[in-house]
Motif scaffolding. Structure first.
Motif, PDB file in Angstrom:
ATOM      1  N   UNK A 146      34.031  31.434 -16.136  1.00 42.51           N
ATOM      2  CA  UNK A 146      34.747  30.172 -15.947  1.00 42.51           C
ATOM      3  C   UNK A 146      34.901  29.419 -17.262  1.00 42.51           C
ATOM      4  N   UNK A 147      33.853  29.438 -18.093  1.00 41.13           N
ATOM      5  CA  UNK A 147      33.927  28.752 -19.384  1.00 41.13           C
ATOM      6  C   UNK A 147      34.968  29.395 -20.293  1.00 41.13           C
ATOM      7  N   UNK A 148      35.044  30.719 -20.268  1.00 37.91           N
ATOM      8  CA  UNK A 148      36.029  31.422 -21.094  1.00 37.91           C
ATOM      9  C   UNK A 148      37.444  31.109 -20.629  1.00 37.91           C
ATOM     10  N   UNK A 149      37.660  31.053 -19.324  1.00 44.38           N
ATOM     11  CA  UNK A 149      38.976  30.696 -18.802  1.00 44.38           C
ATOM     12  C   UNK A 149      39.369  29.285 -19.228  1.00 44.38           C
ATOM     13  N   UNK A 150      38.401  28.372 -19.152  1.00 41.16           N
ATOM     14  CA  UNK A 150      38.674  26.996 -19.570  1.00 41.16           C
ATOM     15  C   UNK A 150      38.998  26.932 -21.066  1.00 41.16           C
ATOM     16  N   UNK A 151      38.338  27.779 -21.841  1.00 37.65           N
ATOM     17  CA  UNK A 151      38.540  27.769 -23.292  1.00 37.65           C
ATOM     18  C   UNK A 151      39.953  28.203 -23.668  1.00 37.65           C
ATOM     19  N   UNK A 152      40.497  29.175 -22.954  1.00 37.77           N
ATOM     20  CA  UNK A 152      41.848  29.635 -23.276  1.00 37.77           C
ATOM     21  C   UNK A 152      42.908  28.928 -22.441  1.00 37.77           C
ATOM     22  N   UNK A 153      42.486  27.981 -21.602  1.00 44.40           N
ATOM     23  CA  UNK A 153      43.430  27.210 -20.803  1.00 44.40           C
ATOM     24  C   UNK A 153      44.044  27.974 -19.651  1.00 44.40           C
ATOM     25  N   UNK A 154      43.367  28.996 -19.166  1.00 45.58           N
ATOM     26  CA  UNK A 154      43.872  29.796 -18.048  1.00 45.58           C
ATOM     27  C   UNK A 154      43.372  29.216 -16.727  1.00 45.58           C
ATOM     28  N   UNK A 155      44.113  29.427 -15.632  1.00 51.90           N
ATOM     29  CA  UNK A 155      43.655  28.910 -14.332  1.00 51.90           C
ATOM     30  C   UNK A 155      42.412  29.642 -13.850  1.00 51.90           C
ATOM     31  N   UNK A 156      41.615  28.944 -13.062  1.00 45.13           N
ATOM     32  CA  UNK A 156      40.399  29.528 -12.506  1.00 45.13           C
ATOM     33  C   UNK A 156      40.734  30.362 -11.268  1.00 45.13           C
ATOM     34  N   UNK A 157      39.983  31.430 -11.020  1.00 43.59           N
ATOM     35  CA  UNK A 157      40.206  32.184  -9.778  1.00 43.59           C
ATOM     36  C   UNK A 157      39.703  31.397  -8.573  1.00 43.59           C
ATOM     37  N   UNK A 158      40.057  31.860  -7.399  1.00 40.71           N
ATOM     38  CA  UNK A 158      39.537  31.242  -6.171  1.00 40.71           C
ATOM     39  C   UNK A 158      38.099  31.712  -5.998  1.00 40.71           C
ATOM     40  N   UNK A 159      37.166  30.890  -6.459  1.00 38.07           N
ATOM     41  CA  UNK A 159      35.771  31.325  -6.510  1.00 38.07           C
ATOM     42  C   UNK A 159      35.179  31.596  -5.135  1.00 38.07           C
ATOM     43  N   UNK A 160      35.719  30.942  -4.099  1.00 41.38           N
ATOM     44  CA  UNK A 160      35.218  31.231  -2.751  1.00 41.38           C
ATOM     45  C   UNK A 160      35.530  32.673  -2.349  1.00 41.38           C
ATOM     46  N   UNK A 161      36.642  33.214  -2.886  1.00 38.55           N
ATOM     47  CA  UNK A 161      36.987  34.609  -2.597  1.00 38.55           C
ATOM     48  C   UNK A 161      36.073  35.577  -3.342  1.00 38.55           C
ATOM     49  N   UNK A 162      35.410  35.087  -4.385  1.00 35.83           N
ATOM     50  CA  UNK A 162      34.489  35.908  -5.167  1.00 35.83           C
ATOM     51  C   UNK A 162      33.106  35.928  -4.527  1.00 35.83           C
ATOM     52  N   UNK A 163      32.829  34.942  -3.687  1.00 38.32           N
ATOM     53  CA  UNK A 163      31.479  34.769  -3.148  1.00 38.32           C
ATOM     54  C   UNK A 163      31.030  35.965  -2.310  1.00 38.32           C
TER      55      UNK A 163
END
Length: 288
Positions: A146-163
């Motif tokens: 998540x931190x890497x995605x935020x660093x490059x300005x990319x959208x976050x995945x649907x984390x509930x689908x990852x759970x």
């Protein structure tokens, strides 16, 4: 106090004996420096999960929950089993191999009220530690991702689908610890069980499945083999589409759904762990 004035030994309740055996196993595991070195390496590699995102300069597909789940669960699709399981071999095989290979099991049995209590405690502590390590690894990996995605300005995945894939991964790692202990108990060796645990899921099982599948009465048996079910448990092929789905099914090697595969993998684990208990309790102890 003389022997004549000493009373009979006080019996210990089974629950108390089991608790003491678990405490013994926990102290033995945490007292080893190698345990902490290994866990430190696992934590570091988990934190480096975000490098997968940073190396993808355009950030393509990084917000896909399937890719995120595969990354934080140690890439079970590309490596056939979670790579974490190879790091956990020492923790999974150590408690039983130390007893049986060195001949120290008799001492352990006297200390914890018998072989059945000893083996059950080893399995309980091993399962719990493996699940805790896997859960912590998932959490650290998800934070890094998540931190890497935020660093490059990319959208976050649907984390509930990852759970859900993450929960199945944690349960898979707990079963892996039980399988490690059972194989050690059955073979009473250090090197051979590790070779089997490494080669069976990667190579041997696929070869056996292909050979057995040539027999008319066993067509499709490869779908039900232990680690084929384990791969299907970790990766949901139905979540992919088109050619990707066919490719993923080929990598998995099983047509079972994740829920069906979870039941099958748990049943295999239960049977093999029970066989390990029998072998641990019944075989004569000889130093190998």
């Amino acid at each position: 106090m003389t022997r004549a004035t000493m009373g009979p030994p006080t019996p210990i309740a089974p629950a108390s004996a089991f608790f003491r055996a678990c405490l013994y196993e926990w102290r033995h595991l945490t007292a080893l420096r190698s345990t902490w070195v290994l866990l430190g390496v696992v934590a570091l590699l988990s934190l480096l999960t975000g490098l997968n995102v940073l190396l993808d300069a355009e950030g393509q597909n990084t917000a896909n929950p399937l890719i995120a789940a595969d990354s934080i669960t140690w890439a079970p699709l590309s490596t056939q089993v979670p790579a974490l399981c190879f790091f956990m071999l020492a923790i999974g095989t150590g408690p039983v191999s130390t007893d049986l290979v060195t001949g120290a099991a008799r001492t352990t049995w006297l200390a914890v009220n018998g072989p059945r209590t000893a083996y059950t405690a080893k399995c309980t502590v091993g399962f719990s530690v493996a699940c805790a390590v896997a859960a912590t690894s998932v959490l650290l990996g998800a934070l890094s991702y998540a931190a890497a995605l935020a660093l490059i300005g990319a959208p976050q995945p649907a984390w509930l689908s990852v759970l859900l894939p993450a929960v199945r991964f944690v349960a898979w790692m707990g079963c892996w610890a039980l399988l490690c202990m059972a194989v050690i108990s059955l073979l009473r060796s250090r090197i051979l069980p590790i070779l089997i645990l490494v080669l069976w899921p990667l190579i041997v099982e696929r070869l056996i499945g292909a050979l057995l599948g040539r027999l008319p009465c066993l067509d499709g048996i490869g779908n039900w083999l232990p680690f084929a079910a384990g791969r299907a448990m970790l990766t949901d092929a139905s979540a992919y589409s088109g050619e990707d789905r066919s490719f993923v099914k080929m990598l998995i090697g099983s047509h079972l759904s994740p829920s069906e595969a979870t039941v099958v993998f748990f049943l295999y684990t239960t049977v093999i762990a029970t066989a390990g208990l029998w072998a641990y309790c019944r075989r004569d102890l000889k130093t190998i």
